[in-house]
Scaffold this active site. Structure first.
Site, PDB file in Angstrom:
ATOM      1  CB  THR A  12       2.537   5.717 -10.361  1.00  0.00           C
ATOM      2  OG1 THR A  12       2.036   6.040  -9.063  1.00  0.00           O
ATOM      3  CG2 THR A  12       3.347   6.895 -10.908  1.00  0.00           C
ATOM      4  N   GLY A  13       0.972   3.006 -11.093  1.00  0.00           N
ATOM      5  CA  GLY A  13       0.197   1.838 -10.682  1.00  0.00           C
ATOM      6  C   GLY A  13      -1.199   1.874 -11.286  1.00  0.00           C
ATOM      7  N   GLY A  14      -1.265   2.181 -12.574  1.00  0.00           N
ATOM      8  CA  GLY A  14      -2.556   2.418 -13.213  1.00  0.00           C
ATOM      9  C   GLY A  14      -3.121   1.262 -14.012  1.00  0.00           C
ATOM     10  N   GLY A  17      -7.259  -2.026 -10.469  1.00  0.00           N
ATOM     11  CA  GLY A  17      -7.743  -1.510  -9.196  1.00  0.00           C
ATOM     12  C   GLY A  17      -8.027  -0.019  -9.200  1.00  0.00           C
ATOM     13  CB  ILE A  18      -7.382   2.529  -6.581  1.00  0.00           C
ATOM     14  CG1 ILE A  18      -8.236   1.897  -5.473  1.00  0.00           C
ATOM     15  CG2 ILE A  18      -7.402   4.052  -6.464  1.00  0.00           C
ATOM     16  CD1 ILE A  18      -7.685   2.080  -4.069  1.00  0.00           C
ATOM     17  N   GLY A  19      -6.033   2.549  -9.476  1.00  0.00           N
ATOM     18  CA  GLY A  19      -5.356   3.300 -10.526  1.00  0.00           C
ATOM     19  C   GLY A  19      -6.106   3.254 -11.841  1.00  0.00           C
ATOM     20  CB  SER A 139      -3.505   3.070   3.476  1.00  0.00           C
ATOM     21  OG  SER A 139      -4.129   2.046   4.221  1.00  0.00           O
ATOM     22  CE1 TYR A 152       0.415  -0.688   2.139  1.00  0.00           C
ATOM     23  CE2 TYR A 152      -1.059  -0.567   4.041  1.00  0.00           C
ATOM     24  CZ  TYR A 152      -0.830  -0.379   2.692  1.00  0.00           C
ATOM     25  OH  TYR A 152      -1.843   0.111   1.894  1.00  0.00           O
TER      26      TYR A 152
END
Length: 251
Positions: A12-14, A17-19, A139, A152
């Protein structure tokens, strides 16, 4: 042979960035197919091109929207029948010092970072392979006090707790659950935290100075850690929080 040969994965969130870096690593390690999600279709289309267009499917949607998750898993089940690896990477965070936190800020942050991750994992279970691997993107905020980011930070601490509990909940199915917790990483999201180039340079320099290695990390360095947690290299690893942070949270 790759470390993920034949595996079906979801990130998810791919779209960046990191994804995105993790999707590249998964494919390089032999994953048979990688599904990526994101809110912006344009970013997803660009990501698919970056990934070469083969063995990858981009699905637009919001992980905090349960109907979108239902559509996502219906598609994965229809196309591949099962899922072996889940990297719950989607997340967001904005500065809001105590005293100025609004109900909307709280709800928006928890909806994406906590509620979205919970239901992303829960709704995957009916098609998830016994013995599979679930990785949550946490995180260093899970253990650090960061000015203006209390909401957050709380969501990332929640993810650490989720991983511990789900490890126990899913032990009979031999599904491993781990958290990877990045420190300062050079991503589009991090660069967008400031409004102009001068502020950006100062911000990045400050972040780098907070690490033992005196530098910002790269998305691919986190992706390599995710591959480790997704593969049989970590077959005796479950319930952990793996910091990829240049020592920021350790020293």
């Amino acid at each position: 042979m790759g470390k993920l040969d034949g595996k079906i994965a979801l990130i998810t969130g791919g779209s960046e960035g990191i994804g995105l870096a993790t999707a590249q690593r998964f494919l390089a390690e032999g994953a048979a197919h990688v599904f990526i999600t994101g809110r912006r279709q344009e970013a997803l289309d660009k990501a698919v091109k970056t990934l070469g267009g083969k063995n990858v499917t981009a699905v637009q949607g919001d992980t905090s929207n349960l109907a979108d998750l239902d559509k996502l898993y219906s598609l994965i089940q229809k196309e591949k029948g099962h899922l072996d690896i889940l990297f719950a990477n989607a997340g967001s965070g904005r500065v809001a010092p105590l005293g100025s936190i609004t109900e909307k800020h709280f709800d928006d942050t928890f909806n994406v970072n906590a509620k979205g991750v919970l239901f992303t994992v829960q709704k995957a279970l009916p098609i998830f392979t016994n013995g599979g691997s679930i990785i949550l993107n946490g995180s260093i905020a899970s253990v650090k006090g960061v000015p203006g980011l209390s909401v957050y930070c709380a969501t990332k601490a929640a993810l650490r707790s989720f991983a511990r509990c789900w490890t126990v909940d899913l032990k009979e199915r031999k599904i491993r659950v781990n958290t990877v917790s990045p420190g300062p990483i050079d991503t589009p999201a991090m660069r967008s935290a400031t409004s102009n180039e001068e502020e950006q340079k100062a911000f990045m320099a400050t972040m780098a100075a907070g690490t033992v290695m005196n530098r910002i990390g790269e998305s691919d360095e986190v992706a390599k850690a995710v591959v480790f947690l997704a593969s049989d290299d970590s077959s005796y690893v479950t319930g952990i929080e793996l910091f990829v942070d240049g020592g920021t949270a350790q020293i």
